[in-house]
Design a protein around this motif. Structure first.
Motif, PDB file in Angstrom:
ATOM      1  N   PRO A  13       0.817  -1.128   0.015  1.00  0.00           N
ATOM      2  CA  PRO A  13       0.000   0.044   0.050  1.00  0.00           C
ATOM      3  C   PRO A  13       0.870   1.340   0.038  1.00  0.00           C
ATOM      4  O   PRO A  13       1.981   1.301   0.522  1.00  0.00           O
ATOM      5  CB  PRO A  13      -0.781  -0.213   1.273  1.00  0.00           C
ATOM      6  CG  PRO A  13      -0.182  -0.991   2.083  1.00  0.00           C
ATOM      7  CD  PRO A  13       0.732  -1.836   1.451  1.00  0.00           C
ATOM      8  N   SER A  14       0.206   2.489  -0.616  1.00  0.00           N
ATOM      9  CA  SER A  14       0.909   3.540  -0.507  1.00  0.00           C
ATOM     10  C   SER A  14       0.636   4.331   0.741  1.00  0.00           C
ATOM     11  O   SER A  14       0.156   3.662   1.671  1.00  0.00           O
ATOM     12  CB  SER A  14       0.380   4.496  -1.726  1.00  0.00           C
ATOM     13  OG  SER A  14      -0.917   4.560  -1.358  1.00  0.00           O
ATOM     14  N   TRP A  15       1.364   5.489   0.875  1.00  0.00           N
ATOM     15  CA  TRP A  15       1.119   6.287   2.327  1.00  0.00           C
ATOM     16  C   TRP A  15      -0.218   6.725   2.426  1.00  0.00           C
ATOM     17  O   TRP A  15      -0.459   8.063   2.056  1.00  0.00           O
ATOM     18  CB  TRP A  15       2.077   7.351   2.266  1.00  0.00           C
ATOM     19  CG  TRP A  15       2.420   7.879   3.536  1.00  0.00           C
ATOM     20  CD1 TRP A  15       2.209   7.444   4.942  1.00  0.00           C
ATOM     21  CD2 TRP A  15       2.539   9.386   3.781  1.00  0.00           C
ATOM     22  NE1 TRP A  15       2.598   8.309   5.798  1.00  0.00           N
ATOM     23  CE2 TRP A  15       2.575   9.534   5.314  1.00  0.00           C
ATOM     24  CE3 TRP A  15       2.321  10.477   3.028  1.00  0.00           C
ATOM     25  CZ2 TRP A  15       2.607  10.659   5.925  1.00  0.00           C
ATOM     26  CZ3 TRP A  15       2.490  11.701   3.522  1.00  0.00           C
ATOM     27  CH2 TRP A  15       2.606  11.723   4.828  1.00  0.00           C
ATOM     28  N   ASN A  16      -1.235   5.971   2.741  1.00  0.00           N
ATOM     29  CA  ASN A  16      -2.520   6.359   2.841  1.00  0.00           C
ATOM     30  C   ASN A  16      -3.286   5.476   3.668  1.00  0.00           C
ATOM     31  O   ASN A  16      -2.613   4.362   4.304  1.00  0.00           O
ATOM     32  CB  ASN A  16      -3.332   6.270   1.532  1.00  0.00           C
ATOM     33  CG  ASN A  16      -3.037   7.156   0.581  1.00  0.00           C
ATOM     34  OD1 ASN A  16      -2.114   7.101  -0.190  1.00  0.00           O
ATOM     35  ND2 ASN A  16      -3.781   8.339   0.336  1.00  0.00           N
ATOM     36  N   TYR A  17      -4.750   5.369   4.055  1.00  0.00           N
ATOM     37  CA  TYR A  17      -5.414   4.759   4.992  1.00  0.00           C
ATOM     38  C   TYR A  17      -6.186   3.951   3.919  1.00  0.00           C
ATOM     39  O   TYR A  17      -6.910   4.312   3.365  1.00  0.00           O
ATOM     40  CB  TYR A  17      -6.378   5.608   5.949  1.00  0.00           C
ATOM     41  CG  TYR A  17      -5.606   6.533   6.788  1.00  0.00           C
ATOM     42  CD1 TYR A  17      -5.204   5.843   8.181  1.00  0.00           C
ATOM     43  CD2 TYR A  17      -5.087   7.789   6.641  1.00  0.00           C
ATOM     44  CE1 TYR A  17      -4.420   6.756   8.759  1.00  0.00           C
ATOM     45  CE2 TYR A  17      -4.728   8.654   7.554  1.00  0.00           C
ATOM     46  CZ  TYR A  17      -4.276   7.991   8.474  1.00  0.00           C
ATOM     47  OH  TYR A  17      -3.506   8.982   9.471  1.00  0.00           O
ATOM     48  N   LEU A  18      -6.011   2.605   4.100  1.00  0.00           N
ATOM     49  CA  LEU A  18      -6.401   1.694   3.058  1.00  0.00           C
ATOM     50  C   LEU A  18      -7.117   0.494   3.958  1.00  0.00           C
ATOM     51  O   LEU A  18      -6.682  -0.083   4.830  1.00  0.00           O
ATOM     52  CB  LEU A  18      -5.540   1.275   2.057  1.00  0.00           C
ATOM     53  CG  LEU A  18      -4.760   2.295   1.522  1.00  0.00           C
ATOM     54  CD1 LEU A  18      -3.418   1.896   0.603  1.00  0.00           C
ATOM     55  CD2 LEU A  18      -5.696   2.843   0.236  1.00  0.00           C
TER      56      LEU A  18
END
Length: 177
Positions: free
Chosen positions: A132-137
């Motif tokens: 995952p990227s730097w986000n809330y997923l």
């Protein structure tokens, strides 16, 4: 049917059995970031927060059981604060970058890869990974199945049995046994 249509129909493989066993998962997180199971929003999945340098790697080991076509499908969504990105890979052979929208809605996505490097001697070489990227997923209803076409989500048979066993134990406990 014409020859091209027949070939397309003949190449469809539908699996159905889910190899993502939520109750007995072999999932390892490496790198920075957060990984949480049993979040109310992620049944049969997980919640992840990537790190700024995108070094988080979430691997599900021993989920590919032989060579052939494999499909991973799942629902995902990001936070309303921005779109997120997840790279999904099957056995190191094929990957797909999935983008989540800022609409905060769940989206069903899938990736199909032909596995040609199944390693019977080392199950850790048979994996699906999420980066995952730097986000809330959020990821839910993960399904890993043999075949070229994702089928409707169903739990792994082992998860169904674990739920039955848990309910049985709760009933025994409640009865004082």
């Amino acid at each position: 049917l014409d020859a091209l249509s027949t070939e397309k129909v003949d190449n469809i493989e539908i699996g159905g059995r889910n190899y993502y066993i939520h109750s007995n998962r072999r999932i390892v997180k490496s790198g920075a970031g957060t990984l949480t199971f049993n979040d109310v929003n992620t049944p049969y999945g997980f919640y992840a927060v990537g790190d700024r340098d995108q070094t988080i790697d979430i691997r599900m080991y021993d989920v590919i059981t032989e060579n052939g076509y494999w499909t991973v499908s799942f629902d995902c969504r990001g936070s309303e604060g921005g779109s997120g990105r997840t790279v999904v890979n099957i056995n190191g052979l094929g990957q797909k970058t999935i983008y989540t929208n800022v609409d905060n809605d769940w989206h069903r996505v899938s990736l199909t890869v032909e596995v040609t490097n199944f390693d019977e001697e080392n199950p850790d070489n048979n994996f699906v990974y999420f980066k995952p990227s730097w986000n809330y997923l959020w990821y839910r209803n993960i399904k890993i199945e043999k075949g070229t076409k994702p089928s409707d989500w169903t739990p792994a048979p082992e998860d169904v049995q674990a739920e039955i066993d848990d309910a049985k134990q709760e009933a025994l406990t409640a009865a004082g046994n």
